[in-house]
Design a protein around this motif. Structure first.
Motif, mmCIF file in Angstrom:
data_model
loop_
_atom_site.group_PDB
_atom_site.id
_atom_site.type_symbol
_atom_site.label_atom_id
_atom_site.label_comp_id
_atom_site.label_asym_id
_atom_site.label_seq_id
_atom_site.Cartn_x
_atom_site.Cartn_y
_atom_site.Cartn_z
ATOM 1 N N ILE A 1 -23.409 72.064 -27.313
ATOM 2 C CA ILE A 1 -23.503 73.499 -27.047
ATOM 3 C C ILE A 1 -22.154 73.983 -26.525
ATOM 4 O O ILE A 1 -21.677 75.043 -26.896
ATOM 5 N N THR A 2 -21.554 73.202 -25.663
ATOM 6 C CA THR A 2 -20.263 73.604 -25.106
ATOM 7 C C THR A 2 -19.238 73.697 -26.219
ATOM 8 O O THR A 2 -18.458 74.661 -26.279
ATOM 9 N N TRP A 3 -19.262 72.654 -27.077
ATOM 10 C CA TRP A 3 -18.330 72.708 -28.203
ATOM 11 C C TRP A 3 -18.657 73.873 -29.139
ATOM 12 O O TRP A 3 -17.759 74.543 -29.678
ATOM 13 N N VAL B 1 -20.019 76.766 -28.265
ATOM 14 C CA VAL B 1 -19.590 78.008 -27.602
ATOM 15 C C VAL B 1 -18.065 78.112 -27.682
ATOM 16 O O VAL B 1 -17.495 79.194 -27.938
ATOM 17 N N PHE B 2 -17.392 76.972 -27.437
ATOM 18 C CA PHE B 2 -15.937 76.975 -27.492
ATOM 19 C C PHE B 2 -15.462 77.350 -28.893
ATOM 20 O O PHE B 2 -14.538 78.151 -29.062
#
Length: 198
Positions: A2-4, A6-7
């Motif tokens: 998810i972080t990747w 969003v990034f």
């Protein structure tokens, strides 16, 4: 993940925003700037873009279009003014030339008038002198005791003095217009006619 995700989404949004700013703001501003530089160098063939947009860039483009039209009109006015100035200079030169010719003609006319006045005075003086001389000669001829007769080349009497009238017994009117041989006695008449013919 998810972080990747969003990034990556933020990175894509950043790239899109940069592209959008570049395509919609920076590039039109650069094109307007280049157009302004060309106009400032009197390149009137410059084509202005974005003047149809309803934003600040469209307002700037429309203002530059008005500026360009004013420059074109000013340049055309300068050309027309120069042509009119050249035509006025030619007309002025023609007027100066005509004035000089007129002054020359006036000077000639004045000189001619002065010459005519002098000639008239001279003619009047000559006529007066001729009349005085004629009167003097006439008075001399009238007072002379000898007969004086003037004839032309054919021997025709043109004038006689009063002494001739007394000497020959004819009046002046009877002699003028007749041949002088009428006054010559017969033995000499043929010799006299021959002499006149020679």
């Amino acid at each position: 993940i998810i972080t990747w995700g969003v990034f990556l989404l933020l990175f894509c949004i950043f790239i899109f925003v940069v592209w959008l700013i570049q395509a919609r703001v920076i590039e039109p501003i650069l094109r307007l700037t280049r157009s302004m530089i060309r106009l400032s160098n009197n390149d009137l063939s410059t084509v202005l873009e974005n003047d149809h947009n309803e934003n600040e860039l469209g307002d700037i483009a429309r203002t530059m279009s008005v500026f360009k039209n004013n420059m074109v009109e000013r340049q055309q006015t300068e050309v027309d003014l120069e042509a009119a100035n050249n035509e006025l200079n030619v007309q002025l030169d023609n007027i100066v030339h005509l004035r000089e010719q007129s002054e020359q003609q006036t000077t000639k006319a004045l000189a001619l008038a002065e010459g005519l006045a002098d000639a008239r005075k001279s003619a009047e003086y000559s006529a007066l002198k001729a009349e005085e001389n004629e009167l003097r000669v006439s008075s001399i001829l009238d007072s002379v005791q000898d007969s004086i007769i003037t004839i032309n080349h054919k021997g025709i009497i043109e004038s006689v003095n009063p002494a001739t009238e007394h000497m020959f017994g004819y009046y002046s009117a009877e002699l003028v217009g007749k041949n002088i041989s009428m006054l010559v006695p017969e033995p000499n008449k043929s010799i006299h006619d021959e002499y006149i013919n020679r």
